[in-house]
Enzyme design. Structure first.
Site, PDB file in Angstrom:
ATOM      1  N   THR B  17      35.406  10.633 -13.740  1.00 35.32           N
ATOM      2  CA  THR B  17      36.448  11.432 -14.402  1.00 35.32           C
ATOM      3  C   THR B  17      36.198  11.567 -15.902  1.00 35.32           C
ATOM      4  O   THR B  17      36.939  12.256 -16.590  1.00 35.32           O
ATOM      5  CB  THR B  17      37.856  10.831 -14.169  1.00 35.32           C
ATOM      6  OG1 THR B  17      37.842   9.472 -14.623  1.00 35.32           O
ATOM      7  CG2 THR B  17      38.227  10.874 -12.701  1.00 35.32           C
ATOM      8  N   GLY B  18      35.173  10.908 -16.413  1.00 31.69           N
ATOM      9  CA  GLY B  18      34.843  11.043 -17.834  1.00 31.69           C
ATOM     10  C   GLY B  18      34.235  12.408 -18.119  1.00 31.69           C
ATOM     11  O   GLY B  18      33.908  13.160 -17.201  1.00 31.69           O
ATOM     12  N   GLN B  20      31.232  13.359 -19.488  1.00 34.76           N
ATOM     13  CA  GLN B  20      29.860  13.515 -19.004  1.00 34.76           C
ATOM     14  C   GLN B  20      29.786  13.378 -17.485  1.00 34.76           C
ATOM     15  O   GLN B  20      29.146  14.179 -16.801  1.00 34.76           O
ATOM     16  CB  GLN B  20      28.998  12.414 -19.646  1.00 34.76           C
ATOM     17  CG  GLN B  20      27.859  12.920 -20.481  1.00 34.76           C
ATOM     18  CD  GLN B  20      26.684  11.952 -20.442  1.00 34.76           C
ATOM     19  OE1 GLN B  20      26.821  10.775 -20.097  1.00 34.76           O
ATOM     20  NE2 GLN B  20      25.517  12.451 -20.788  1.00 34.76           N
ATOM     21  N   LYS B  43      41.985   6.115 -12.603  1.00 35.40           N
ATOM     22  CA  LYS B  43      42.383   7.290 -11.810  1.00 35.40           C
ATOM     23  C   LYS B  43      42.277   7.025 -10.312  1.00 35.40           C
ATOM     24  O   LYS B  43      42.205   7.966  -9.518  1.00 35.40           O
ATOM     25  CB  LYS B  43      41.478   8.481 -12.162  1.00 35.40           C
ATOM     26  CG  LYS B  43      41.430   8.800 -13.659  1.00 35.40           C
ATOM     27  CD  LYS B  43      42.384   9.946 -13.987  1.00 35.40           C
ATOM     28  CE  LYS B  43      42.510  10.175 -15.486  1.00 35.40           C
ATOM     29  NZ  LYS B  43      41.289  10.625 -16.140  1.00 35.40           N
ATOM     30  N   ILE B  96      22.253   6.182 -16.457  1.00 35.09           N
ATOM     31  CA  ILE B  96      22.086   7.252 -17.437  1.00 35.09           C
ATOM     32  C   ILE B  96      22.269   6.780 -18.894  1.00 35.09           C
ATOM     33  O   ILE B  96      21.566   7.254 -19.774  1.00 35.09           O
ATOM     34  CB  ILE B  96      23.078   8.413 -17.131  1.00 35.09           C
ATOM     35  CG1 ILE B  96      22.828   8.967 -15.714  1.00 35.09           C
ATOM     36  CG2 ILE B  96      22.985   9.518 -18.179  1.00 35.09           C
ATOM     37  CD1 ILE B  96      21.458   9.577 -15.492  1.00 35.09           C
ATOM     38  N   GLU B  98      22.414   5.517 -22.748  1.00 33.05           N
ATOM     39  CA  GLU B  98      21.440   5.102 -23.742  1.00 33.05           C
ATOM     40  C   GLU B  98      22.079   4.000 -24.580  1.00 33.05           C
ATOM     41  O   GLU B  98      23.287   3.853 -24.570  1.00 33.05           O
ATOM     42  CB  GLU B  98      21.092   6.322 -24.625  1.00 33.05           C
ATOM     43  CG  GLU B  98      19.995   6.067 -25.609  1.00 33.05           C
ATOM     44  CD  GLU B  98      19.639   7.306 -26.450  1.00 33.05           C
ATOM     45  OE1 GLU B  98      20.264   8.351 -26.268  1.00 33.05           O
ATOM     46  OE2 GLU B  98      18.730   7.182 -27.287  1.00 33.05           O
ATOM     47  N   TYR B 159      11.278  18.414 -18.714  1.00 32.26           N
ATOM     48  CA  TYR B 159      11.853  19.706 -18.294  1.00 32.26           C
ATOM     49  C   TYR B 159      10.878  20.821 -18.667  1.00 32.26           C
ATOM     50  O   TYR B 159      10.617  21.742 -17.898  1.00 32.26           O
ATOM     51  CB  TYR B 159      13.204  20.001 -18.968  1.00 32.26           C
ATOM     52  CG  TYR B 159      14.267  18.940 -18.874  1.00 32.26           C
ATOM     53  CD1 TYR B 159      14.218  17.942 -17.901  1.00 32.26           C
ATOM     54  CD2 TYR B 159      15.344  18.928 -19.763  1.00 32.26           C
ATOM     55  CE1 TYR B 159      15.211  16.974 -17.830  1.00 32.26           C
ATOM     56  CE2 TYR B 159      16.341  17.974 -19.694  1.00 32.26           C
ATOM     57  CZ  TYR B 159      16.264  16.993 -18.735  1.00 32.26           C
ATOM     58  OH  TYR B 159      17.245  16.034 -18.673  1.00 32.26           O
ATOM     59  N   GLU B 209       4.307   8.339 -23.416  1.00 33.72           N
ATOM     60  CA  GLU B 209       4.476   8.417 -24.870  1.00 33.72           C
ATOM     61  C   GLU B 209       4.073   7.090 -25.484  1.00 33.72           C
ATOM     62  O   GLU B 209       3.796   6.124 -24.763  1.00 33.72           O
ATOM     63  CB  GLU B 209       5.926   8.779 -25.234  1.00 33.72           C
ATOM     64  CG  GLU B 209       6.956   7.751 -24.805  1.00 33.72           C
ATOM     65  CD  GLU B 209       8.395   8.279 -24.867  1.00 33.72           C
ATOM     66  OE1 GLU B 209       8.613   9.485 -24.679  1.00 33.72           O
ATOM     67  OE2 GLU B 209       9.296   7.460 -25.103  1.00 33.72           O
ATOM     68  N   HIS B 246      13.311   7.451 -28.981  1.00 34.86           N
ATOM     69  CA  HIS B 246      13.532   6.499 -27.901  1.00 34.86           C
ATOM     70  C   HIS B 246      13.368   5.070 -28.429  1.00 34.86           C
ATOM     71  O   HIS B 246      12.448   4.810 -29.201  1.00 34.86           O
ATOM     72  CB  HIS B 246      12.500   6.693 -26.780  1.00 34.86           C
ATOM     73  CG  HIS B 246      12.774   7.876 -25.909  1.00 34.86           C
ATOM     74  ND1 HIS B 246      11.765   8.563 -25.268  1.00 34.86           N
ATOM     75  CD2 HIS B 246      13.932   8.483 -25.559  1.00 34.86           C
ATOM     76  CE1 HIS B 246      12.297   9.546 -24.569  1.00 34.86           C
ATOM     77  NE2 HIS B 246      13.611   9.523 -24.731  1.00 34.86           N
TER      78      HIS B 246
END
Lengths: 372, 288
Positions: B17-18, B20, B43, B96, B98, B159, B209, B246
């Site tokens: 429900t956030g 993001q 919720k 997900i 960071e 991507y 990287e 990163h």
């Protein structure tokens, strides 16, 4: 976040690791006072770079007057680009032997790793692998002695020093875990007579964990500009070229710098505007680039979560509010590309689709700038 | 075929429900991901995006058979959320967020290993099996089903590369984000064997990287693989000692350099491209 030596020593002292008596001083007079209290001292520049000794950032003094003179010499000095604002005046040690010990993260094993050597006092990169002892600290480790004994034995320590070394090592692992460190390093760990004592100390805190350590003093790192951009919440690194660069996402931003270099250009900065940046932070980031007065600005966006129309709006906002007085090259593809490109075109900016072509054009513009 | 994630994988979204979590849950559902439930303690008992919202992951596992969890909670709460998912019995956990403290990630990784849970991330864009299911925040429209597996440390750069492959008519079998942190769950070393074993995958693209030694470790496996490996490594121009966006992208004391990674991968027989736009041609020629 890197801590200054005097702050690192404070944390270690609190954790029961033996360190010499010392005081942090900002004036020669304070240094003389500290030496009067402590006796023969080392006067050490407090900067966040290694190799201070070789660069003249450490002096020795047997009297308060000599300490005053050393402090006067070192304070204000430029050490590898850092101005010395504080010295640490610390009891001088009679060194019999210098050891090395550190705790850090092994990214592959995903465990802490202890490194130790009987050959301390030099940068650890210069120590031959065969003189280095490495032992992992299992996540379930809770002070079990085998680990400490193995490391002490591995570097050939005997009584009476082995037991002290083991006690120190256990405390260093404790400090690492309690303070969310990313590096705890004692180099050198000195043997003086029957005692083992930390002559230097490095303590770096995991940036992602700083917020849960209000007890630690905050140390600002980087240039003024770097700090300002980080305040906005963007990843920024200053470089020495003349092409200002913005991209979305860390990997894209790195690849963008590499593309500039590939065509013979010199990037002025690394700026990751975020993988999903919206209008406001993108405009703030661009604002920073304009303020750098580069020869050309290159914006390289692959819109995934970032929307190309948002980026276009950010560009137009900055152009309208403060103006963009240098050539601007924009590469814009991905989510809402057509809208973004149309917005820019209406304002007279032709966006590129191809990253290679855009990077080449950017470098050409920077050369023109040089000729102007 | 694909690795780790299939069209039938039953997913619970933690933090549904956030801001993001809600946005990306909607995107995942639209893509065809089988989202069976969400978790949001405040919720609980409601329905969001037509799926039930529970107070705990355990309910999602027991009532709806959730087997994969994706976490969208702030970093400060992420360790709790991860432990909850592992304790509840999911088999795949995607993190997900960071800025997780490294010690938290190490603890999560250890708990996952103890329970046989596959951890992807943290600080990852997730993973996608094009045409079947996605568990992450990547833009869906750039992928096409096909023969190329991608393993990447960076989101947007992957991507860029996936889109260039799709444009060149080279679809993807599975795309997995390792995450940009110093310590992450799945790495090249864990994922390459899955790609090697996956019948749909015919070639693998590594997007690496600077920082750490994941690429050097990967090279040891590349040597033993029958499928071609093409790599792009970012950060050639990065100065030593600076974190390039990163947390894990940093050359420390001469270690983690691009040269070391390139040399290791090339010696193992991988084709290392100078620039990201060279990847699709290299893959095309590797596939013959």
């Amino acid at each position: 976040m890197k801590l200054y030596e005097y702050l690192a020593k404070g944390v270690l002292r609190e954790a029961g690791v033996p360190v010499p008596p010392g005081r942090v001083c900002q004036t020669p007079a304070e240094a003389a006072e500290a030496a009067a209290e402590i006796g023969p001292v080392a006067v050490k520049a407090q900067v966040l770079v290694g190799g201070r000794g070789k660069a003249g950032g450490i002096g020795f003094a047997d009297t308060p007057e000599a300490a005053r003179a050393e402090a006067r010499r070192i304070l204000g000095m430029d050490l590898k680009g850092y101005r010395v604002e504080k010295v640490y005046v610390e009891g001088k040690l009679a060194t019999d032997r210098e050891l090395y010990v550190s705790v850090t993260v092994d990214r592959v094993a995903r465990e802490l790793v202890v490194m130790a050597s009987a050959h301390g006092g030099v940068e650890i990169e210069d120590v031959d692998e065969k003189f280095l002892v490495r032992r992992h600290v299992p996540i379930l480790w809770n002070g079990e002695g085998y680990l400490l004994r193995e490391v002490a034995r591995g570097i050939g320590l005997e009584a009476p020093w082995a037991a002290q070394f083991q006690d120190i090592l256990a405390r260093l692992i404790g400090v690492f875990r309690q303070r969310d460190a990313e590096l705890v390093e004692i180099n050198p760990l000195v043997i003086t007579g029957d005692e083992v004592i930390a002559a230097d100390a490095r303590l770096n805190i995991d940036d992602s964990a700083v917020d849960r350590h209000p007890e630690l003093e905050r140390v600002e790192e980087g240039t003024e500009l770097e700090r300002r951009v980080r305040e906005i919440g963007l990843a920024y690194v200053e470089l020495d070229g003349d092409i200002a660069v913005m991209a979305n996402g860390a990997g894209m931003a790195m690849a963008t710098l590499d593309a500039i270099a590939h065509f013979g250009g010199r990037p002025a900065n690394f700026l990751d505007a975020g993988g999903g940046a919206s209008v406001e932070p993108t405009a703030q980031a661009l604002d920073v680039l304009v303020g750098m007065r580069p020869r050309v600005i290159f914006i390289n966006i692959f819109g995934g979560i970032t929307r190309c129309d948002d980026v276009a709006r950010a560009i137009l906002t900055v152009r309208e509010t403060r103006g963009i007085p240098v050539p601007l090259v924009v590469r814009l593809v991905g989510t809402n590309e057509a809208e973004g490109v149309a917005l820019l075109r209406a304002a007279g900016i032709e966006a590129y689709r191809d990253m290679a072509e855009a990077a080449r054009r950017t470098v050409e513009e920077s050369r023109k700038g040089r000729d102007r | 075929m694909s690795v780790l994630l299939h069209r039938d994988t039953r997913v619970v979204v933690q933090g549904i429900t956030g801001h993001q979590g809600s946005f990306h849950a909607q995107q995942m559902i639209a893509y065809g991901t089988r989202v069976v439930a969400g978790v949001s303690p405040s919720k609980a008992g409601t329905t969001h995006l037509s799926v039930p919202v529970y107070a705990s992951v355990r309910e999602a596992v027991e009532r709806d058979g959730a087997e994969a969890a994706i976490v969208f909670v702030p970093a400060a709460m992420a360790r709790d959320a991860a432990f909850e998912a592992v304790a509840a019995g999911v088999r795949l956990l995607v993190m997900i967020p960071e800025h997780l403290p490294v010690l938290d990630t190490m603890a999560i990784h250890t708990f996952c290993r103890l329970r046989g849970v596959t951890l992807v991330g943290p600080n990852t864009f997730g993973l996608i099996t094009p045409g079947e299911s996605k568990l992450g925040i990547m833009p869906s429209h750039i992928y096409r089903p096909g023969p190329v597996g991608i393993i990447a440390r960076s989101g947007t750069l992957s991507y860029e590369i996936a889109a260039s492959l799709s444009d060149a008519g080279l679809g993807q079998s599975s795309v997995v984000g390792m995450g940009g942190d110093p310590v992450v769950g799945q790495t090249f070393t864990d994922l390459l064997p899955l790609m090697e074993a996956d019948p749909q995958t015919e070639a693998v693209v590594l997007v690496g990287e600077i920082g750490g030694s994941a690429e050097e470790r990967a090279a040891e496996l590349v040597r033993t693989m029958t499928k071609p490996v093409v790599a792009y490594l970012a950060g050639k121009s990065a100065p030593e000692g600076k974190r390039m966006g990163h947390a894990g992208a940093i050359i420390e004391r001469g270690r983690g350099t691009l040269e070391s990674k390139r040399a290791a991968l090339e010696a193992a027989g991988a084709r290392v491209c100078e620039m990201p736009w060279e990847i699709s041609a290299a893959v095309r020629s590797a596939l013959g």
